[in-house]
Design an enzyme around this catalytic site. Structure first.
Site, mmCIF file in Angstrom:
data_model
loop_
_atom_site.group_PDB
_atom_site.id
_atom_site.type_symbol
_atom_site.label_atom_id
_atom_site.label_comp_id
_atom_site.label_asym_id
_atom_site.label_seq_id
_atom_site.Cartn_x
_atom_site.Cartn_y
_atom_site.Cartn_z
ATOM 1 C CD GLU A 182 8.879 -60.655 3.191
ATOM 2 O OE1 GLU A 182 9.326 -60.929 4.316
ATOM 3 O OE2 GLU A 182 9.429 -59.831 2.442
ATOM 4 C CG PHE B 218 2.694 -53.067 8.900
ATOM 5 C CD1 PHE B 218 2.679 -51.682 8.904
ATOM 6 C CD2 PHE B 218 3.483 -53.722 9.831
ATOM 7 C CE1 PHE B 218 3.434 -50.958 9.820
ATOM 8 C CE2 PHE B 218 4.242 -53.013 10.756
ATOM 9 C CZ PHE B 218 4.216 -51.626 10.743
ATOM 10 N N GLY B 219 4.678 -53.239 6.080
ATOM 11 C CA GLY B 219 6.102 -53.540 6.026
ATOM 12 C C GLY B 219 6.819 -52.974 7.233
ATOM 13 C CE1 TYR B 220 8.910 -57.607 10.735
ATOM 14 C CE2 TYR B 220 6.731 -57.587 9.747
ATOM 15 C CZ TYR B 220 7.819 -58.281 10.223
ATOM 16 O OH TYR B 220 7.835 -59.648 10.176
ATOM 17 N N GLY B 221 10.286 -54.323 7.845
ATOM 18 C CA GLY B 221 11.687 -54.688 7.597
ATOM 19 C C GLY B 221 12.065 -54.217 6.208
#
EC number: 4.3.2.7
Length: 178
Positions: free
Chosen positions: A83, A4-7
């Site tokens: 990350e 999941f990517g949120y940035g």
């Protein structure tokens, strides 16, 4: 394996993937509380990037990527490096925007409050000033903010991420000299 990517994983997709879906996770909120000395800032003058904070009842929109079969570990190793600035992984349930697809588990990178780059909460004006002034090897911190805000607006027009869009407004006002 889904991630999941949120940035920046939403708009800077520099890794192979087999499929992607827009959707959200629950019980978190997106905040510019993670310091960046390796991408959007430098040691002594960190930028600010997003992490997630626990928020019962909250939700965060983003993109889930299915890593290519047979290359999951290779891509995950790359993402672990990308990350690296204080993020750890956990597994959460992802709810696709397309309600005909059932929720499923995704890997989530999250900067926790006990990591050395965690900056934590601050007044929005202070966060905006820090973003306005910061730059690092991956570019200006303002680019990160604007790319994320534009991506969320395009992918999920109904998402009223107050923290994100308030910061965008404050930084744009600084750029315009207001």
């Amino acid at each position: 394996m889904w991630v999941f990517g949120y940035g920046s994983l939403i708009w800077k997709v520099d890794f192979p993937y087999q499929d992607k879906l827009v959707g959200y996770i629950t019980n978190y909120s997106r905040r510019f509380w993670q310091g960046s000395t390796d991408h959007r800032g430098v040691p002594g003058k960190p930028g600010r990037v997003v992490t997630l904070v626990e928020d019962p009842g909250g939700s965060v929109w983003g993109v889930a990527y299915k890593l290519p079969v047979g290359k999951e570990e290779e891509v995950k190793t790359y993402l672990d490096f990308r990350e690296k600035g204080g993020y750890r992984t956990t597994t959460v349930i992802f709810y696709p925007k397309d309600s005909t697809t059932k929720p499923f588990s995704v890997l989530l990178y999250i900067g926790t409050c006990d990591n050395p780059n965690y900056l934590g909460p601050a007044p929005l004006e202070d966060i905006a000033e820090q973003i306005f002034n910061a730059a690092g090897p991956s570019g200006r911190n303002t680019e990160y903010l604007f790319e994320l805000a534009d991506s969320i607006r395009k992918l999920v027009p109904e998402d009223a991420d107050e923290h994100l869009f308030s910061l965008e407004k404050l930084v744009k006002e600084r750029l315009e000299g207001k």
